[in-house]
Design a protein around this motif. Structure first.
Motif, PDB file in Angstrom:
ATOM      1  N   SER B 247       2.808 -15.547  -0.562  1.00 30.54           N
ATOM      2  CA  SER B 247       2.824 -15.890  -1.978  1.00 30.54           C
ATOM      3  C   SER B 247       2.343 -17.334  -2.078  1.00 30.54           C
ATOM      4  CB  SER B 247       4.256 -15.740  -2.500  1.00 30.54           C
ATOM      5  OG  SER B 247       4.377 -16.261  -3.795  1.00 30.54           O
ATOM      6  N   GLY B 277      -3.765  -5.311 -11.548  1.00 28.44           N
ATOM      7  CA  GLY B 277      -3.149  -4.007 -11.792  1.00 28.44           C
ATOM      8  C   GLY B 277      -2.754  -3.441 -10.439  1.00 28.44           C
ATOM      9  N   ASP B 278      -3.730  -3.284  -9.549  1.00 27.64           N
ATOM     10  CA  ASP B 278      -3.472  -2.945  -8.153  1.00 27.64           C
ATOM     11  C   ASP B 278      -3.153  -4.239  -7.389  1.00 27.64           C
ATOM     12  OD1 ASP B 278      -3.260  -1.465  -5.856  1.00 27.64           O
ATOM     13  OD2 ASP B 278      -5.403  -1.096  -5.629  1.00 27.64           O
ATOM     14  N   TYR B 279      -2.756  -4.112  -6.136  1.00 34.80           N
ATOM     15  CA  TYR B 279      -2.487  -5.297  -5.305  1.00 34.80           C
ATOM     16  C   TYR B 279      -2.535  -4.871  -3.848  1.00 34.80           C
ATOM     17  CZ  TYR B 279       2.060  -3.009  -5.213  1.00 34.80           C
ATOM     18  OH  TYR B 279       3.055  -2.079  -5.069  1.00 34.80           O
ATOM     19  N   PRO B 280      -2.876  -5.792  -2.950  1.00 35.28           N
ATOM     20  CA  PRO B 280      -2.932  -5.420  -1.530  1.00 35.28           C
ATOM     21  C   PRO B 280      -1.557  -5.535  -0.873  1.00 35.28           C
ATOM     22  CG  PRO B 280      -3.715  -7.659  -1.795  1.00 35.28           C
ATOM     23  CD  PRO B 280      -3.337  -7.187  -3.172  1.00 35.28           C
ATOM     24  N   THR B 281      -1.302  -4.708   0.120  1.00 33.35           N
ATOM     25  CA  THR B 281      -0.108  -4.874   0.951  1.00 33.35           C
ATOM     26  C   THR B 281      -0.553  -4.825   2.413  1.00 33.35           C
ATOM     27  OG1 THR B 281       0.480  -2.529   1.186  1.00 33.35           O
ATOM     28  CG2 THR B 281       1.302  -3.668  -0.770  1.00 33.35           C
ATOM     29  N   VAL B 282       0.360  -5.178   3.293  1.00 37.59           N
ATOM     30  CA  VAL B 282      -0.013  -5.153   4.704  1.00 37.59           C
ATOM     31  C   VAL B 282      -0.178  -3.720   5.197  1.00 37.59           C
ATOM     32  CG1 VAL B 282       0.835  -7.443   5.279  1.00 37.59           C
ATOM     33  CG2 VAL B 282       2.428  -5.534   5.389  1.00 37.59           C
ATOM     34  N   ARG B 296      -3.407 -10.121  -7.083  1.00 38.42           N
ATOM     35  CA  ARG B 296      -2.467 -10.717  -8.039  1.00 38.42           C
ATOM     36  C   ARG B 296      -2.919 -12.132  -8.425  1.00 38.42           C
ATOM     37  NH1 ARG B 296       3.287 -10.432  -9.278  1.00 38.42           N
ATOM     38  NH2 ARG B 296       2.184 -10.322 -11.246  1.00 38.42           N
ATOM     39  N   ARG B 298      -3.682 -14.879 -10.806  1.00 37.31           N
ATOM     40  CA  ARG B 298      -3.285 -15.135 -12.190  1.00 37.31           C
ATOM     41  C   ARG B 298      -3.065 -16.621 -12.405  1.00 37.31           C
ATOM     42  NH1 ARG B 298       0.853 -13.871  -8.943  1.00 37.31           N
ATOM     43  NH2 ARG B 298       2.966 -14.454  -9.500  1.00 37.31           N
ATOM     44  N   GLY B 299      -3.254 -17.041 -13.624  1.00 39.02           N
ATOM     45  CA  GLY B 299      -3.057 -18.442 -13.965  1.00 39.02           C
ATOM     46  C   GLY B 299      -1.582 -18.773 -14.056  1.00 39.02           C
ATOM     47  N   ASN B 308      -2.065 -18.647  -9.189  1.00 36.57           N
ATOM     48  CA  ASN B 308      -1.171 -17.934  -8.274  1.00 36.57           C
ATOM     49  C   ASN B 308      -1.917 -16.789  -7.616  1.00 36.57           C
ATOM     50  OD1 ASN B 308       1.520 -19.267  -9.022  1.00 36.57           O
ATOM     51  ND2 ASN B 308       0.736 -18.644 -11.020  1.00 36.57           N
ATOM     52  N   TRP B 310      -1.744 -13.714  -4.145  1.00 31.25           N
ATOM     53  CA  TRP B 310      -0.985 -12.966  -3.143  1.00 31.25           C
ATOM     54  C   TRP B 310      -1.965 -12.610  -2.021  1.00 31.25           C
ATOM     55  CZ3 TRP B 310       3.787 -11.389  -1.787  1.00 31.25           C
ATOM     56  CH2 TRP B 310       3.925 -10.256  -0.986  1.00 31.25           C
TER      57      TRP B 310
END
Lengths: 336, 336
Positions: B247, B277-282, B296, B298-299, B308, B310
């Motif tokens: 983060s 809307g979507d986001y990555p994960t490990v 993710r 974003r301002g 900010n 991710w």
């Protein structure tokens, strides 16, 4: 003899509702008759209070004029459908879903801005903030007389119990499937949560922020009485059953005396301070407790006005149920 | 015909060493003879390279004059014991343990400050930064032409594979014990890691910062060529097998155009950008890949100069092995 009150708990079968009922008993809340209420399928289930099993009645048929104080521990949709009836019946209302705007139901953390309660007008209605706001606000309120925080950067690592019992069983189910090398079909979350971190906990808005991230920023400013506070909030879902872990980085107006901060936290009755070297975690420390744990207190590597902390708090018992019951106790003291 | 080189991999049986050997093959690194070396018990084990099983020889008896290029993928203690012999033999050295100070072995992220390699003098020695530095620096380097970052607040959620195979088996063991409701006796970590988050990954110094948190701050400043960058780093251990989730909250000199940032990240060849809307994960995204995932984006809620993000990145394959092999490729291009 202490005066007692008839009390209703809405959403009694949820994990927060159940913790609430437990705390009403443990803290010897002055309950005369306790009404447990649920909507839909939960009506008909039962909970134990003061050694007796009590049936959960249907919220839809409930007459709010029977009670003096109502805890709304249901979701925002159910709460919105019934909160006006409770207010119209003259009940004192404590809402955990933030169904009403702050103007109608101020956000209050018992260990941060209890003075706010003395300014209410009838019908008395107050919102217990999100568990993450309760945890962070409790720490910042303890520090408020000593440091002036200008910016708070928060990464809140949230337990699956923020989704109630469904979240808990989904993490257990996924973990067991994976350990047994079976194919995984995620149900509650949009993808695998076992052994994985999800970067958001609800749908982001046009600005990319989730509802809880917006709520966290707004609630902290309101509770701390600092409209000018800058908040960066990232809420993520982690494969932990109970308890939120929060990484908090603060920028203050002036250089921070870390030793003084530690001394303040060490003596705060609202906190459990864990000394440097050791650190608190949700498992073994915070879970099951009614106090917010704080540790890893350290200054900045590059900025004398920076302060970093780690918070562990039971999201269900402390962040939700305990704060709501504390608000109930304070409301009784002020108005009943 | 391409020129080829004799290469040694120290710490070949560790998870990073193994990933390195795999990548030397996959990326068709110009290896003539590959020497696999380990200290202590690992000598005698074997690994497959180009379809043939190769035995790991004892590091203690190795004559570095046999090779042109050495990857040190062992711990800092083992590396310190042998790195001078490699340099004295005239080898080109790539160290993943940061055993040497930056003056002797500059920190280089292939996708962030490759130009640094053109300034080396013999004996050529370079450090591949920590996996977390590689991930964050790759993202910040892509943004560097467009935004001026003044402060980076990092919470790095680290997989147990940062402790090698022992970490992986300890998380699996603890999880199985708990799911079978057996009592837990933590071994590798100082407490329960299954379904829990640990607030630090190594012993904190007098200032409260862990060694990796210090390393992360120093490496980012060096790699990005920004000695004035302020870094707040919190490294935590999470119950995830592979892949780091980070983060990242940035404060920039000027207001951030989020759409422009997204456009830059979307087209960066060194990154995989995941749309809002979507986001990555490990799990499912970053693990097994040689690219850093970012999403993710974003301002700020309260500050137009905040950004900010991710990040999800495979700590072993991308953060350690792939960067080291890329550095090898670049060193060959420059000097061999």
């Amino acid at each position: 003899m202490t005066r007692t009150y008839d009390v209703a708990v809405i959403g009694a079968t949820g994990s927060v509702g159940e913790a609430l009922v437990q705390l009403l008993e443990e803290r010897e809340f002055p309950v005369a008759t306790l009404y447990l209420l649920g909507s839909g399928e939960s009506a008909g289930e039962s909970l134990t209070f003061r050694g007796k099993s009590r049936r959960v009645a249907a919220l839809e048929a409930f007459d709010f004029s029977q009670v003096r104080l109502v805890f709304f521990a249901a979701g925002a949709v159910v709460t919105r459908g019934h909160i006006e009836a409770a207010r119209a019946a003259g009940c004192v209302v404590i809402d955990l879903s933030a169904a009403l705007p702050a103007q109608q139901a101020p956000r209050v953390v018992a260990d941060a801005n209890p003075e706010q309660l003395s300014r209410l007008a009838p019908p008395y209605c107050v919102t217990s903030p999100s568990a993450q706001s309760v945890a962070v606000a409790t720490v910042l309120a303890a520090l408020r007389p000593h440091i002036e925080v200008q910016r708070a950067v928060i990464t809140a690592c949230m337990a699956v119990s923020s989704h109630g019992r469904q979240g808990v069983s989904e993490l257990a189910r996924q973990t067991a499937e994976l350990l047994n090398a079976r194919a995984l079909e995620p149900r509650l979350f949009d993808r695998q949560i076992a052994f994985n971190l999800l970067a958001q906990v609800d749908a982001p808005d046009a600005g990319g922020h989730g509802a809880l991230e917006r709520r966290l920023a707004a609630e902290l400013k309101e509770v701390l009485g600092s409209p000018q506070l800058k908040v960066s909030a990232t809420c993520i879902q982690v494969p932990v059953f109970y308890g939120d872990s929060i990484s908090l980085s603060l920028q203050c107006r002036d250089a921070v005396e870390v030793e003084q901060v530690c001394a303040v936290l060490r003596t705060a009755s609202t906190l459990e301070y864990v000394e440097a070297g050791d650190y608190p975690t949700v498992v073994g420390d915070a879970v099951g407790q009614e106090v917010v744990y704080v540790g890893r207190v350290r200054g900045g590597q590059d900025d004398p006005a920076e302060l970093n902390l780690w918070i562990a708090s039971d999201n269900v018992r402390k962040g939700a149920a305990s704060n709501a019951v504390q608000l109930g106790e304070l409301l009784i003291k002020h108005y009943l």
